[in-house]
Design an enzyme around this catalytic site. Sequence first.
Site, PDB file in Angstrom:
ATOM      1  N   LEU A  98       0.847  -1.201   0.000  1.00 30.00           N
ATOM      2  CA  LEU A  98       0.000   0.000   0.000  1.00 30.00           C
ATOM      3  C   LEU A  98       0.889   1.261   0.000  1.00 30.00           C
TER       4      LEU A  98
ATOM      5  N   PRO B  77       6.795   5.578  -1.772  1.00 33.90           N
ATOM      6  CA  PRO B  77       7.821   6.508  -1.293  1.00 33.90           C
ATOM      7  C   PRO B  77       7.235   7.880  -0.915  1.00 33.90           C
TER       8      PRO B  77
ATOM      9  N   CYS C 269      -8.706  -4.315   5.432  1.00 31.17           N
ATOM     10  CA  CYS C 269      -7.674  -5.293   5.820  1.00 31.17           C
ATOM     11  C   CYS C 269      -6.880  -4.745   7.010  1.00 31.17           C
ATOM     12  N   LEU C 270      -6.617  -3.428   6.970  1.00 30.30           N
ATOM     13  CA  LEU C 270      -5.848  -2.827   8.070  1.00 30.30           C
ATOM     14  C   LEU C 270      -6.606  -2.897   9.381  1.00 30.30           C
TER      15      LEU C 270
ATOM     16  N   GLU D 250       1.058   0.540   9.969  1.00 29.53           N
ATOM     17  CA  GLU D 250      -0.398   0.329  10.120  1.00 29.53           C
ATOM     18  C   GLU D 250      -1.078   1.585  10.672  1.00 29.53           C
TER      19      GLU D 250
HETATM   20  P1  TGC Z   1     -10.841   9.155   4.401  1.00 27.14           P
HETATM   21  O1  TGC Z   1     -11.453  10.276   3.629  1.00 27.14           O
HETATM   22  O2  TGC Z   1     -10.956   9.164   5.880  1.00 27.14           O
HETATM   23  O3  TGC Z   1     -11.388   7.783   3.814  1.00 27.14           O
HETATM   24  C1  TGC Z   1     -11.275   7.473   2.423  1.00 27.14           C
HETATM   25  C2  TGC Z   1     -12.139   6.250   2.171  1.00 27.14           C
HETATM   26  O4  TGC Z   1     -11.626   5.116   2.891  1.00 27.14           O
HETATM   27  C3  TGC Z   1     -12.640   4.635   3.797  1.00 27.14           C
HETATM   28  N1  TGC Z   1     -11.976   4.190   5.017  1.00 27.14           N
HETATM   29  C4  TGC Z   1     -12.154   2.990   5.542  1.00 27.14           C
HETATM   30  N2  TGC Z   1     -12.912   1.961   5.166  1.00 27.14           N
HETATM   31  C5  TGC Z   1     -12.868   0.840   5.907  1.00 27.14           C
HETATM   32  N3  TGC Z   1     -12.088   0.728   7.006  1.00 27.14           N
HETATM   33  C6  TGC Z   1     -11.311   1.755   7.412  1.00 27.14           C
HETATM   34  N4  TGC Z   1     -10.508   1.612   8.477  1.00 27.14           N
HETATM   35  C7  TGC Z   1     -11.318   2.955   6.681  1.00 27.14           C
HETATM   36  N5  TGC Z   1     -10.678   4.132   6.781  1.00 27.14           N
HETATM   37  C8  TGC Z   1     -11.096   4.882   5.752  1.00 27.14           C
HETATM   38  C9  TGC Z   1     -13.538   5.808   4.036  1.00 27.14           C
HETATM   39  O5  TGC Z   1     -14.814   5.395   4.449  1.00 27.14           O
HETATM   40  C10 TGC Z   1     -13.576   6.426   2.654  1.00 27.14           C
HETATM   41  O6  TGC Z   1     -14.412   5.634   1.832  1.00 27.14           O
HETATM   42  P2  TGC Z   1     -15.278   6.297   0.662  1.00 27.14           P
HETATM   43  O7  TGC Z   1     -15.998   5.154   0.046  1.00 27.14           O
HETATM   44  O8  TGC Z   1     -16.159   7.297   1.358  1.00 27.14           O
HETATM   45  O9  TGC Z   1     -14.287   6.955  -0.262  1.00 27.14           O
HETATM   46  O10 TGC Z   1      -9.333   8.983   3.961  1.00 27.14           O
HETATM   47  P3  TGC Z   1      -8.128   9.987   3.891  1.00 27.14           P
HETATM   48  O11 TGC Z   1      -7.627  10.012   2.486  1.00 27.14           O
HETATM   49  O12 TGC Z   1      -8.419  11.282   4.581  1.00 27.14           O
HETATM   50  O13 TGC Z   1      -7.004   9.203   4.707  1.00 27.14           O
HETATM   51  C11 TGC Z   1      -7.149   8.882   5.982  1.00 27.14           C
HETATM   52  C12 TGC Z   1      -6.643   7.467   6.253  1.00 27.14           C
HETATM   53  C13 TGC Z   1      -7.782   6.652   6.717  1.00 27.14           C
HETATM   54  C14 TGC Z   1      -6.076   6.799   5.019  1.00 27.14           C
HETATM   55  C15 TGC Z   1      -5.573   7.609   7.290  1.00 27.14           C
HETATM   56  O14 TGC Z   1      -6.237   7.945   8.458  1.00 27.14           O
HETATM   57  C16 TGC Z   1      -4.811   6.376   7.600  1.00 27.14           C
HETATM   58  O15 TGC Z   1      -5.292   5.445   8.240  1.00 27.14           O
HETATM   59  N6  TGC Z   1      -3.500   6.390   7.241  1.00 27.14           N
HETATM   60  C17 TGC Z   1      -2.602   5.355   7.610  1.00 27.14           C
HETATM   61  C18 TGC Z   1      -2.224   4.511   6.447  1.00 27.14           C
HETATM   62  C19 TGC Z   1      -1.847   3.136   6.922  1.00 27.14           C
HETATM   63  O16 TGC Z   1      -2.293   2.645   7.933  1.00 27.14           O
HETATM   64  N7  TGC Z   1      -1.004   2.472   6.158  1.00 27.14           N
HETATM   65  C20 TGC Z   1      -0.638   1.132   6.509  1.00 27.14           C
HETATM   66  C21 TGC Z   1       0.136   0.469   5.415  1.00 27.14           C
HETATM   67  S1  TGC Z   1       0.252  -1.291   5.618  1.00 27.14           S
HETATM   68  C22 TGC Z   1       1.321  -1.502   6.871  1.00 27.14           C
HETATM   69  O17 TGC Z   1       1.785  -0.626   7.512  1.00 27.14           O
HETATM   70  C23 TGC Z   1       1.628  -2.911   7.175  1.00 27.14           C
HETATM   71  S2  TGC Z   1       2.818  -3.127   8.378  1.00 27.14           S
HETATM   72  C24 TGC Z   1       2.469  -4.722   8.729  1.00 27.14           C
HETATM   73  C25 TGC Z   1       3.411  -5.442   9.593  1.00 27.14           C
HETATM   74  O18 TGC Z   1       4.609  -5.580   9.259  1.00 27.14           O
HETATM   75  O19 TGC Z   1       2.909  -5.999  10.621  1.00 27.14           O
HETATM   76  P1  FAD Z   2       4.663   9.892   6.840  1.00 23.57           P
HETATM   77  O1  FAD Z   2       3.267   9.659   6.378  1.00 23.57           O
HETATM   78  O2  FAD Z   2       5.565  10.684   5.967  1.00 23.57           O
HETATM   79  O3  FAD Z   2       4.597  10.570   8.284  1.00 23.57           O
HETATM   80  C1  FAD Z   2       5.709  11.240   8.861  1.00 23.57           C
HETATM   81  C2  FAD Z   2       5.225  11.934  10.128  1.00 23.57           C
HETATM   82  O4  FAD Z   2       4.222  12.900   9.793  1.00 23.57           O
HETATM   83  C3  FAD Z   2       4.567  10.964  11.113  1.00 23.57           C
HETATM   84  O5  FAD Z   2       4.896  11.347  12.421  1.00 23.57           O
HETATM   85  C4  FAD Z   2       3.066  11.164  10.883  1.00 23.57           C
HETATM   86  O6  FAD Z   2       2.291  10.861  12.031  1.00 23.57           O
HETATM   87  C5  FAD Z   2       3.034  12.657  10.563  1.00 23.57           C
HETATM   88  N1  FAD Z   2       1.863  13.000   9.757  1.00 23.57           N
HETATM   89  C6  FAD Z   2       1.550  12.610   8.484  1.00 23.57           C
HETATM   90  N2  FAD Z   2       0.385  13.140   8.121  1.00 23.57           N
HETATM   91  C7  FAD Z   2      -0.065  13.877   9.161  1.00 23.57           C
HETATM   92  C8  FAD Z   2      -1.234  14.659   9.386  1.00 23.57           C
HETATM   93  N3  FAD Z   2      -2.198  14.775   8.477  1.00 23.57           N
HETATM   94  N4  FAD Z   2      -1.355  15.296  10.588  1.00 23.57           N
HETATM   95  C9  FAD Z   2      -0.402  15.163  11.534  1.00 23.57           C
HETATM   96  N5  FAD Z   2       0.720  14.445  11.392  1.00 23.57           N
HETATM   97  C10 FAD Z   2       0.875  13.801  10.209  1.00 23.57           C
HETATM   98  N6  FAD Z   2       3.411  -0.414   4.406  1.00 23.57           N
HETATM   99  C11 FAD Z   2       2.770  -1.302   3.580  1.00 23.57           C
HETATM  100  O7  FAD Z   2       2.000  -0.923   2.714  1.00 23.57           O
HETATM  101  N7  FAD Z   2       2.986  -2.641   3.739  1.00 23.57           N
HETATM  102  C12 FAD Z   2       3.832  -3.153   4.654  1.00 23.57           C
HETATM  103  O8  FAD Z   2       3.972  -4.370   4.774  1.00 23.57           O
HETATM  104  C13 FAD Z   2       4.538  -2.241   5.507  1.00 23.57           C
HETATM  105  N8  FAD Z   2       5.450  -2.699   6.398  1.00 23.57           N
HETATM  106  C14 FAD Z   2       6.227  -1.806   7.095  1.00 23.57           C
HETATM  107  C15 FAD Z   2       7.294  -2.276   7.871  1.00 23.57           C
HETATM  108  C16 FAD Z   2       8.106  -1.378   8.540  1.00 23.57           C
HETATM  109  C17 FAD Z   2       9.277  -1.874   9.323  1.00 23.57           C
HETATM  110  C18 FAD Z   2       7.828   0.020   8.484  1.00 23.57           C
HETATM  111  C19 FAD Z   2       8.671   1.012   9.238  1.00 23.57           C
HETATM  112  C20 FAD Z   2       6.779   0.473   7.724  1.00 23.57           C
HETATM  113  C21 FAD Z   2       5.978  -0.414   6.996  1.00 23.57           C
HETATM  114  N9  FAD Z   2       4.956   0.026   6.150  1.00 23.57           N
HETATM  115  C22 FAD Z   2       4.279  -0.856   5.346  1.00 23.57           C
HETATM  116  C23 FAD Z   2       4.752   1.461   5.948  1.00 23.57           C
HETATM  117  C24 FAD Z   2       4.001   2.144   7.079  1.00 23.57           C
HETATM  118  O9  FAD Z   2       2.647   1.854   7.035  1.00 23.57           O
HETATM  119  C25 FAD Z   2       4.278   3.651   6.937  1.00 23.57           C
HETATM  120  O10 FAD Z   2       5.624   3.860   7.326  1.00 23.57           O
HETATM  121  C26 FAD Z   2       3.330   4.482   7.776  1.00 23.57           C
HETATM  122  O11 FAD Z   2       2.007   4.384   7.321  1.00 23.57           O
HETATM  123  C27 FAD Z   2       3.761   5.962   7.803  1.00 23.57           C
HETATM  124  O12 FAD Z   2       4.060   6.440   6.541  1.00 23.57           O
HETATM  125  P2  FAD Z   2       5.454   7.208   6.290  1.00 23.57           P
HETATM  126  O13 FAD Z   2       6.544   6.380   6.809  1.00 23.57           O
HETATM  127  O14 FAD Z   2       5.494   7.603   4.843  1.00 23.57           O
HETATM  128  O15 FAD Z   2       5.372   8.491   7.193  1.00 23.57           O
END
Ligand code: TGC
Ligand code: FAD
Length: 395
Positions: A141, A144, A249-250, A374
């Site tokens: 997901l 960079p 999924c998250l 996450e």
């Molecule tokens: P926003 O306007 O709030 O929402 C956009 C659309 O997404 C829907 N949505 C969700 N739907 C289901 N479950 C959720 N938890 C949802 N959160 C948001 C929302 O309803 C909306 O849908 P629609 O149909 O109305 O368009 O979105 P935004 O663009 O303002 O962004 C906010 C958001 C939610 C993306 C942000 O708060 C966020 O959670 N950012 C974090 C990204 C993240 O968690 N990345 C994780 C990458 S994977 C990873 O890190 C794996 S590490 C795993 C490991 O090694 O264990």
């Molecule tokens: P940024 O989004 O650039 O954030 C930098 C700083 O700015 C943070 O402190 C953040 O809280 C802050 N910030 C950003 N936006 C705002 C806002 N609107 N208001 C206030 N503060 C804000 N991703 C995947 O897709 N799949 C994986 O399997 C996966 N595994 C990972 C494994 C590791 C070891 C790590 C470190 C990361 C992994 N990730 C994965 C990515 C991870 O989900 C991202 O690192 C995370 O979502 C944050 O994104 P970023 O690093 O680009 O930080």
Amino acid sequence: MKQMATDLFESPDFYCLDDLLTEEHKLIRSSIRDFVKKEISPSIEDWCQNAHFPQEIVKKFGDVGAFGPTIPMEYGGGGLDYISYGLIMQEIERGDSGMRSTASVQGSLVMYPIYKFGSEDQKKKFLPKLASGEFLGCFGLTEPDHGSNPSGMVTNFKDMGDHYLLNGAKMWISNSPHADIAVVWAKNEAGRIHGLIVERGMEGFTTPETHGKWSLRASCTGELVFDNVKVPKENLLPGKSGLGAPMNCLDSARYGIAWGAIGAAMDCYDSAKRYAQERIQFDKPIGSFQLIQKKLAEMLTEITKAQLINWRLGNMMQAGTATTAQISLAKRNGVETALNIAREARQIHGGMGITGEYPMMRHMANLESVVTYEGTHDIHLLILGKEITGIQAFV
Ligand code: TGC
Ligand code: FAD
């Protein structure tokens, strides 16, 4: 007054939450705990010191049932409930957060989207192999330039008639260097996000490893690079599109992290408690000093609060009523609790606490990733802020 039923030394359960677990839950927990003690704990320090991902653990995780616990058995999953899933993550992360990462990515971020949004053919083709550990998967997901803001992603695919053409790059992807398949989120020509299953060996698909991490050193992390990759049309996940699909999924993975982080906290607490009873200074065990007792009492309090949150959330997950904000609270609280406990436990061990003889520094460094991935700690705070006020503060 009732005597404490459980052994606080090895498993803090101060409010007797075991009374709320079924015999099956306890059996699952003890089998994973035994597995971790045998297959992970004896080697984890070496793996981390040497930044080594033990690839053989993937098959072993499959054998012990750590992959896809909530996926139905007909697809090779465990057919278990969400409390079982939480307990499995807790016990693995008690061993190491990087090992839990391997398991939770495979279960919640690869098997779950295929199960939830995949076609019947995709489920039959991939799920049993992922469940058994024959295949390792990853979830792409983050990019960079788009981490907290995945909706800005630029990875895209074009419809070429008989296949899709995928271009772009993902970064920070757990499991990627060793993955057989990747569930990749990309935009179509209309800008709509879809999930695609990209398989190792497809031309133009590479997975360079990310080196130099101080955290999650036993987990492999890398990029996903797509240079005109021809993806067969049958590899598109047909069930759901839009950002809500990966976010669904998250929700499942973040729930697992809430439990996992408390596993790491328990390991730090257990070590600190033992050390406080054994280490003599000023002719007394350091556990006899009030300041050390304060640290231990606060650790136990925070672990107990987090356990109660996780247990309650597990029941809501099972009933299908848990909200994203409730999951955010548990993930955020669990990781913060664990990080604070790792730091306090490290202090109780004095100088010895910085060595690999004890687990705190490893947990502490690992948890710096867990508090970031996450959804960062602050992003979860903003999700809660939006829930409370109704006002979106991301932008
Ligand atoms: P926003 O306007 O709030 O929402 C956009 C659309 O997404 C829907 N949505 C969700 N739907 C289901 N479950 C959720 N938890 C949802 N959160 C948001 C929302 O309803 C909306 O849908 P629609 O149909 O109305 O368009 O979105 P935004 O663009 O303002 O962004 C906010 C958001 C939610 C993306 C942000 O708060 C966020 O959670 N950012 C974090 C990204 C993240 O968690 N990345 C994780 C990458 S994977 C990873 O890190 C794996 S590490 C795993 C490991 O090694 O264990
Ligand atoms: P940024 O989004 O650039 O954030 C930098 C700083 O700015 C943070 O402190 C953040 O809280 C802050 N910030 C950003 N936006 C705002 C806002 N609107 N208001 C206030 N503060 C804000 N991703 C995947 O897709 N799949 C994986 O399997 C996966 N595994 C990972 C494994 C590791 C070891 C790590 C470190 C990361 C992994 N990730 C994965 C990515 C991870 O989900 C991202 O690192 C995370 O979502 C944050 O994104 P970023 O690093 O680009 O930080």
